[in-house]
Motif scaffolding. Structure first.
Motif, short mmCIF file in Angstrom:
data_model
loop_
_atom_site.label_atom_id
_atom_site.label_comp_id
_atom_site.label_asym_id
_atom_site.label_seq_id
_atom_site.Cartn_x
_atom_site.Cartn_y
_atom_site.Cartn_z
N CYS A 27 14.19 -12.11 2.10
CA CYS A 27 14.16 -12.27 0.66
C CYS A 27 14.95 -11.12 0.07
CB CYS A 27 12.69 -12.25 0.25
SG CYS A 27 12.32 -11.56 -1.32
N LEU A 68 14.79 -10.04 -3.20
CA LEU A 68 14.27 -9.56 -4.47
C LEU A 68 14.31 -8.03 -4.56
CD1 LEU A 68 13.17 -11.06 -6.88
CD2 LEU A 68 10.87 -10.78 -5.97
N VAL A 111 6.08 -14.09 0.13
CA VAL A 111 6.20 -15.45 -0.40
C VAL A 111 7.48 -16.10 0.14
CG1 VAL A 111 4.82 -15.26 -2.48
CG2 VAL A 111 7.21 -14.59 -2.55
N ALA A 112 8.32 -15.29 0.80
CA ALA A 112 9.48 -15.82 1.51
C ALA A 112 9.14 -15.82 3.00
CB ALA A 112 10.68 -14.93 1.26
N GLN A 172 8.14 -4.53 -2.59
CA GLN A 172 7.23 -5.63 -2.94
C GLN A 172 7.27 -5.99 -4.43
OE1 GLN A 172 3.43 -4.61 -1.13
NE2 GLN A 172 4.24 -5.26 0.84
N PRO A 173 8.46 -6.15 -5.01
CA PRO A 173 8.52 -6.54 -6.43
C PRO A 173 7.97 -7.93 -6.68
CG PRO A 173 10.72 -6.53 -5.46
CD PRO A 173 9.81 -5.93 -4.45
S1 SF4 Z 1 9.73 -8.84 -2.32
FE1 SF4 Z 1 9.29 -8.07 -0.24
S2 SF4 Z 1 7.11 -8.58 0.14
FE2 SF4 Z 1 7.84 -9.82 -1.60
S3 SF4 Z 1 8.52 -11.77 -0.68
FE3 SF4 Z 1 10.33 -10.44 -0.84
S4 SF4 Z 1 10.45 -9.41 1.16
FE4 SF4 Z 1 8.38 -10.25 1.01
#
Ligand code: SF4
Length: 423
Positions: free
Chosen positions: A196, A198, A190-191, A214-215
């Motif tokens: 990202c 997360l 989603v980024a 993949q949280p």
């Molecule tokens: S948590 Fe991982 S899979 Fe989900 S948007 Fe972020 S980088 Fe991509």
């Protein structure tokens, strides 16, 4: 004026460009040696993998130096290209470890390094100046001007940002001399790809190091500070909460358009995914690329049907058809799973063909054997024995079993079982 190493590399790149009259490459992920061998057996032209030699945290899905030597020997024997991902963004203290790693890697003669950080590129150029460089998806290359920048700095290939439409890809290809690589299957972010924090923030597992947990797809609940044992559902609607869930990419139906647009390499995502995923996606995309290269109208519904049989989130074409039609957002948090991978076919002198159990199955079950080239056959399990000759009612994970298989079975084939309704 370009430095000497750049001029040499640009000239080399021009000489080694994949000719556009050649079938595009199928580029598969390999998380370990068995997955690498399976990717090759089921149709990969090239394989990409990572290494745990970076002085970074080792985790599943990486190769040691010794394993890299074996991977190189194996892929060389099968005429398959081998690329190593070095696409982390490095901090100053990590550069010395990179330099040592590059010295160790030099004798392995990899076909390319996949990089994202200009500092990594500069270090490779200093230590291993002739090695081909591919630009990673993490760079999010969206225009041919960016490609020209990387070409002038010695890159021979660029991975197209997943955010590009088919029209963008056509325009991009018309304006660059670099080889173009395009993701056609697997998870989407989603980024912007992997950019990202997360996973880093919640688990210390960095997406930038190929280690995202993949949280963004997890199911979240609300907890009030003074009641840590009570959680409250956050429900967007009756299906739950799916604010950050992306669908999975599946472009098998768009391969003719992507070939016509000028893509040289079709890449499947998933170094952390299962052996069964690697085998299934490799055999489908290999068959599709072979046949569509001969006849772009030769669409086979079995390709999509087969891809439905690996665990996945709802499939979508991402941004390929433009931003208006993009449905990268999944409407619930569940994976679609219709089949279980239950066994892997092995062979040795003492036992002939035997099955390494991966999941439970029973005498009386209908199973399906799958092999390269879209070979598959359903068969019934009439009897199961251990390698020691004892009859057993079921196959279990990690068991070593003898059972009757279809006549064409070979070592390296996989066995799956359709899940009963509602399981
Ligand atoms: S948590 Fe991982 S899979 Fe989900 S948007 Fe972020 S980088 Fe991509």
């Amino acid at each position: 004026m370009l430095p000497d190493f750049c001029l040499r590399t640009v000239e080399k790149n021009m000489n080694t460009m994949i000719g556009k009259n050649q079938r595009p490459e199928l580029l598969m992920p390999a998380g370990d040696m068995q997955k690498l061998m399976t990717a090759v057996r089921f149709g990969a032209d090239a394989v990409y993998l990572g290494t745990d030699l970076f002085g970074l945290r080792a985790h599943a899905g990486n190769f040691s130096l010794e394993q890299l030597h074996s991977a190189r020997a194996f892929t060389r024997r099968h005429g398959v290209a081998l690329y190593l991902t070095l696409n982390a963004s490095l901090r100053p203290f990590e550069i010395a470890a990179l330099e040592r790693l590059l010295e160790d890697l030099k004798p392995i003669d990899l076909d390319a390094y996949i990089i994202a950080d200009p500092g990594v590129l500069a270090t490779i150029r200093k230590i291993d100046p002739e090695r081909a460089i591919h630009i990673s998806t993490q760079v999010n290359s969206c225009n041919p001007q960016a490609a020209e920048f990387w070409r002038l700095n010695g890159a021979s290939r660029i991975n197209l940002a997943r955010e590009l439409s088919l029209e963008d890809i056509r325009d991009f290809a018309a304006a660059t001399e670099l080889e173009l690589e395009c993701f056609v299957h697997g998870a989407m972010c989603v980024a912007h790809s992997g950019r990202c924090l997360l996973s880093t923030a919640l688990l210390g597992r960095r997406a930038n190091r190929g280690d995202c947990a993949q949280p963004c797809r997890w199911n979240y609940a609300l907890v009030e500070e003074t009641r840590p044992n009570e959680s409250f559902a956050i429900e967007e609607d009756q299906r739950g909460t799916y604010l950050m869930n992306s669908r999975d990419l599946c472009l098998v139906e768009y391969l003719p358009q992507l070939m016509a647009a000028g893509v040289d390499s079709f890449k499947v995502e998933g170094r952390m995914k299962s052996l069964y995923y690697v085998a299934t996606t490799a055999r489908v995309y290999r068959d599709a690329l072979e046949r569509l290269w001969q006849d772009p109208s030769d669409q086979d519904p079995r390709w999509r049907e087969e891809l439905e049989k690996v665990s996945h989130r709802p499939y979508d074409s991402g941004f390929l058809l433009g931003y208006e039609d993009a449905k990268i957002h999944a409407q619930d948090t569940h994976y679609i799973r219709t089949h279980d991978f239950v066994g892997f076919v092995n062979e040795d002198d003492d036992h002939g063909l035997w099955v390494a159990g991966r999941n439970r199955f029973f005498v009386g079950d209908e199973l399906e054997l799958i092999g390269p080239g879209m070979r598959q056959q359903t068969f019934r399990v009439d009897e199961i024995q251990t390698l020691e000759g004892e009859r057993v009612p079921a196959g279990q994970p990690n068991s070593r079993l003898k059972m009757a298989l279809p006549q064409w079975a070979e070592a390296g084939d996989l066995i799956r079982r359709q899940r009963p309704e509602g399981e």
